[in-house]
Design an enzyme around this catalytic site. Structure first.
Site, PDB file in Angstrom:
ATOM      1  N   LYS A   1       2.876  -3.230  16.127  1.00 16.54           N
ATOM      2  CA  LYS A   1       1.942  -4.206  15.557  1.00 16.54           C
ATOM      3  C   LYS A   1       1.446  -5.209  16.582  1.00 16.54           C
ATOM      4  O   LYS A   1       0.314  -5.674  16.507  1.00 16.54           O
ATOM      5  CB  LYS A   1       2.603  -4.959  14.393  1.00 16.54           C
ATOM      6  CG  LYS A   1       2.652  -4.159  13.110  1.00 16.54           C
ATOM      7  CD  LYS A   1       2.776  -5.096  11.926  1.00 16.54           C
ATOM      8  CE  LYS A   1       2.817  -4.325  10.629  1.00 16.54           C
ATOM      9  NZ  LYS A   1       3.037  -5.207   9.479  1.00 16.54           N
TER      10      LYS A   1
ATOM     11  N   LYS B   1      -0.363   8.480   8.590  1.00 12.93           N
ATOM     12  CA  LYS B   1      -0.042   8.063   7.224  1.00 12.93           C
ATOM     13  C   LYS B   1      -1.293   7.556   6.511  1.00 12.93           C
ATOM     14  O   LYS B   1      -2.145   6.930   7.146  1.00 12.93           O
ATOM     15  CB  LYS B   1       0.960   6.897   7.291  1.00 12.93           C
ATOM     16  CG  LYS B   1       2.335   7.273   6.815  1.00 12.93           C
ATOM     17  CD  LYS B   1       3.287   6.125   6.981  1.00 12.93           C
ATOM     18  CE  LYS B   1       3.158   5.073   5.898  1.00 12.93           C
ATOM     19  NZ  LYS B   1       4.254   4.125   5.881  1.00 12.93           N
TER      20      LYS B   1
ATOM     21  N   LYS C   1      -4.195   1.531   4.366  1.00  5.18           N
ATOM     22  CA  LYS C   1      -5.344   0.701   4.006  1.00  5.18           C
ATOM     23  C   LYS C   1      -6.101   0.264   5.262  1.00  5.18           C
ATOM     24  O   LYS C   1      -7.237  -0.174   5.188  1.00  5.18           O
ATOM     25  CB  LYS C   1      -4.905  -0.516   3.183  1.00  5.18           C
ATOM     26  CG  LYS C   1      -3.939  -1.438   3.908  1.00  5.18           C
ATOM     27  CD  LYS C   1      -4.372  -2.867   3.784  1.00  5.18           C
ATOM     28  CE  LYS C   1      -3.843  -3.778   4.782  1.00  5.18           C
ATOM     29  NZ  LYS C   1      -2.928  -3.974   5.646  1.00  5.18           N
TER      30      LYS C   1
END
Ligand code: TRP
Length: 334
Positions: A114, A198, A201
């Protein structure tokens, strides 16, 4: 220490929950609620580890709660609340910041992913996020934590922190070591455009995912456009594994029809993908669109959702305060 089973899990308020969240987390939450005491938390304090527009955050907390309710979580059975309304999460997180080790956090792969290449610019919150997650769980002395495979490392850290606390403060078994309940599906629901990623969103193309709020038309279009294969459907899992997008469509279909992957493969073997896609769109529409409609309906009455969160927070706070009293005592705080 209570020996009874208690489930805790958290979902970040992203607002736009999709099929991956539904099959991987929410459906499992609903079935656990039938068997055990469960606490489900909309983790708004986790969300702000990366900047959130305040108006969006507010709406997203309500929408995530609405998605919980629309999939069948029942506030009379489970405790449903948002993290920031129980201040014990932040308080215990601080105490656990002092138990957890820098070396442990440095091993967290999600932070590395991240934070990207410029780690100096990531928030301190993002770095210590796993300690807050440990606090979420330990605040209630939860014993079972349903999470996706991507959260396994964080859960192991929670266990290490619990163990070190129990040792440092000489209180064997004070915090139970939380067990992961890893749903096998969450890591298996992949993007409709790229079967190696995966469903998420954050992927740019909306065609990569089925959102819970998609209508029948959108679902039809997305499934039609989903990547598959020009060959007929193979009858062997080994062959399918080399075609991740095709395997993903079959996996989703088998999940939604509550059938095993093997059975679905043998049922579909030799057929065209257009056949699978037609059937898949049908089951998706019949299962997902009612959820989406229910979310929209619930969002028409925001005060009702806020009221559910408020009541949930009150219940959570009673358990949290009781445990915190003991935790403060162990640490020697007055
Ligand atoms: N970190 C989890 C995620 O991103 C969310 C989460 C926060 C959580 N606190 C938790 C999950 C406690 C389980 C238990 O998916």
């Amino acid at each position: 220490m209570s020996k009874k089973k208690l489930v805790f899990s958290g979902v970040q308020p992203t607002g736009n929950l999709h099929l991956g969240n539904y099959l991987g987390a929410l459906k499992n939450f609903v079935s656990l609620q039938k068997k055990m005491e469960c606490i489900y938390c909309v983790v708004d304090l986790h969300a702000i580890t990366v900047f959130q527009d305040p108006n969006n955050l507010h709406d997203n907390v309500l929408e995530t709660t609405a998605s919980f309710l629309a999939t069948g979580l029942d506030p009379n059975k489970s405790i449903i609340f948002n993290q920031s309304s129980v201040s014990g999460h932040a308080e215990l997180a601080w105490i656990l910041n002092c138990v957890s080790r820098i070396g442990w956090l440095n091993r967290m792969t999600q932070f590395k992913d991240k934070a990207g290449t410029d780690k100096e610019k990531a928030s301190v919150g993002l770095y210590i996020y796993p300690n807050l997650m440990a606090a979420d769980i330990l605040l209630y002395q939860a014993t079972h934590v349903p999470v996706g495979a991507d959260q396994k490392q964080h859960l192991e850290l929670s266990r290490d922190i619990a163990q070190k606390f129990n040792k440092d403060f000489n209180c064997k078994n004070f915090f139970p070591l939380p067990e992961p309940l890893i749903s096998k599906n969450i890591s298996r629901i992949m993007s409709l455009r790229d079967g190696t990623k995966k469903m998420s969103k954050s992927e740019e193309s909306d065609f990569s995912r089925i959102n819970l709020k998609d209508n029948a038309d959108e679902i039809n279009k997305k499934i039609k456009k989903a990547k598959s294969d020009s060959d007929v459907i193979p009858g062997e899992l080994k062959v399918l594994e080399k075609k991740p997008e095709s395997l993903n469509l079959i996996t989703i279909y088998s999940e939604l029809t509550n059938s095993s992957l093997e059975k679905t493969i043998s049922e579909m073997a030799g057929k065209e993908y257009s056949h699978l896609k037609k059937k898949l769109a049908e089951v998706l529409i019949s299962e997902i669109t009612p959820v989406g409609k229910e979310i929209q309906k619930l969002l028409e009455d925001k005060s009702h959702i806020k009221n559910i969160l408020k009541k949930g927070s009150e219940k959570a706070n009673i358990i949290a305060e009781e445990n915190l009293k003991n935790i403060r005592e162990k640490v020697g705080l007055i």
